[in-house]
Design an enzyme around this catalytic site. Structure first.
Site, PDB file in Angstrom:
ATOM      1  N   CYS A  10       0.819  -1.215   0.000  1.00 49.37           N
ATOM      2  CA  CYS A  10       0.000   0.000   0.000  1.00 49.37           C
ATOM      3  C   CYS A  10       0.851   1.263   0.000  1.00 49.37           C
ATOM      4  CB  CYS A  10      -0.967  -0.023   1.179  1.00 49.37           C
ATOM      5  SG  CYS A  10      -0.187  -0.346   2.789  1.00 49.37           S
ATOM      6  N   TYR A  11       1.790   1.370   0.920  1.00 49.63           N
ATOM      7  CA  TYR A  11       2.677   2.533   0.913  1.00 49.63           C
ATOM      8  C   TYR A  11       3.438   2.655  -0.411  1.00 49.63           C
ATOM      9  CZ  TYR A  11       2.273   3.494   6.002  1.00 49.63           C
ATOM     10  OH  TYR A  11       1.849   3.832   7.259  1.00 49.63           O
TER      11      TYR A  11
END
Length: 351
Positions: free
Chosen positions: A155-156
């Site tokens: 996600c990051y």
């Protein structure tokens, strides 16, 4: 009309499994036929997740993971299991001839030594590292279409790579001194019970964690090094926000020469002109997590600061949809020859 393709989901009880089941509930051509969990086998999905009652996934009975059964019953298998576990199951499924989208980190990094350093365990299926395709469709769409194994991005990294790639690809920014300051909602930490994630620990507070040590760092560096045309190092600094969903990343680069925000924005608009899920916001507007909630959108804001000579890039995504399950579904769509956005034409949930 019957579904054209059948999906299996290994590890249905976590947030990413829950989100995938939600998305598959309205998919026009992909049906969830297997959902597995050793701890919840024998229960209906709707009994685990009441919001799925009276949906197609809600009637699926959770079963024990079985490679032979998954291969026989499914056209594609999603692995929503922890790193270390995924590599063995992915290997077994691929050996049996299945197609796999792995939501863990086990196949994202091309270099086994880098993986072993950051994740602290030996990689047992190094034979598959060269085959796995990094599943960021804006970068590797054509490769995903022909893949047996897709490594779904973290996600990051999704927020950072989409935000920084145009500046590095175009050569307007220096590849050194990049700072990525990211904030995530609490679902990014998973669904397991942990004291630091209790309501009273998270609510009405804001904290940093994993500074200099977060495992998403080498994933970001791997992909941004390709964009820059040479090895680079970033300072990646994650924080926990007291909200359920969303990631907001604020990123700082040094421009090679003075440029206006409008000039930088034209480069970003050109790079993402054909990408339906990347929205380059008008000058003076900045991304908000609520504007992407529950969707595949990545909103980008840009500021060229003439006083410091820096370019500031802001990126907002939904960590569960764009940063995990929705992205996995987009990859599966491409692998199966379906429209990339099938089941993903979602407007943000607002308010």
């Amino acid at each position: 009309m019957p579904s054209l393709f059948r999906a299996g989901l290994v590890g249905v009880t976590g947030y990413t499994g829950m989100e995938l089941a939600r998305l598959l509930a309205s998919h026009p051509s992909l049906e969830l036929v297997r959902a597995t969990s050793r701890s919840e086998a024998g229960r209906r999905l709707a009994d685990l997740f009441p919001h799925l009652e009276k949906t197609a996934p809600g009637d699926v009975v959770v079963s024990e993971p079985d490679v032979a059964d998954l291969k026989a019953a499914c056209d594609v298998v999603f692995l929503a299991v922890p790193h270390g576990t995924a590599m063995d199951m992915a290997g077994e499924l691929l050996d049996a001839g299945a197609r796999v989208v792995d939501l863990s980190a086990d196949f994202r990094l091309h270099d086994k030594d880098v993986y072993e350093k950051w994740y602290g365990l030996a990689h047992r299926r190094t034979d598959l590292l060269g085959e796995a395709v990094f599943g960021l469709v804006e970068l590797y769409r054509e490769k995903v279409k022909h893949a047996r194994l897709v490594a779904n991005p973290g996600c990051y990294p999704t927020s950072a790579i989409l935000g920084l790639t145009p500046a590095l690809e175009s050569g307007i920014a220096e590849p050194d001194g990049i700072v990525i300051d990211s904030k995530s909602g609490a679902t990014g930490a998973g669904r397991g019970a942990k004291v630091p994630m209790l309501f009273c620990e998270v609510s009405d507070s804001f904290r940093a964690y994993g500074i200099g040590t977060h495992r998403h760092t080498p994933e970001i560096e791997q992909e941004l090094s390709k964009a820059a045309g040479g090895e680079l190092t970033v300072s990646f600094n994650p924080h926990l926000l007291p909200l359920n969903r969303g990631i907001l990343s604020t990123m700082y680069l040094r421009l090679k020469k003075p440029m206006t925000t409008a000039e930088v924005r034209e480069i970003y608009l050109s790079r993402y002109a054909d990408e339906r899920w990347v929205r380059v916001l008008p000058e003076g507007r900045f991304p908000e997590t609520r504007s992407v909630r529950g969707t595949m959108f990545c909103d980008l804001g840009l500021v060229s600061d003439p006083r410091t000579g820096r370019l500031v890039v802001l990126s907002a995504i939904d960590n569960l949809c764009r940063g995990a399950s929705g992205q996995a579904l987009a990859n599966a769509n491409l692998m199966l020859g379906l429209p990339e956005d099938a089941g993903l034409t979602l407007a943000p949930l607002a308010p």
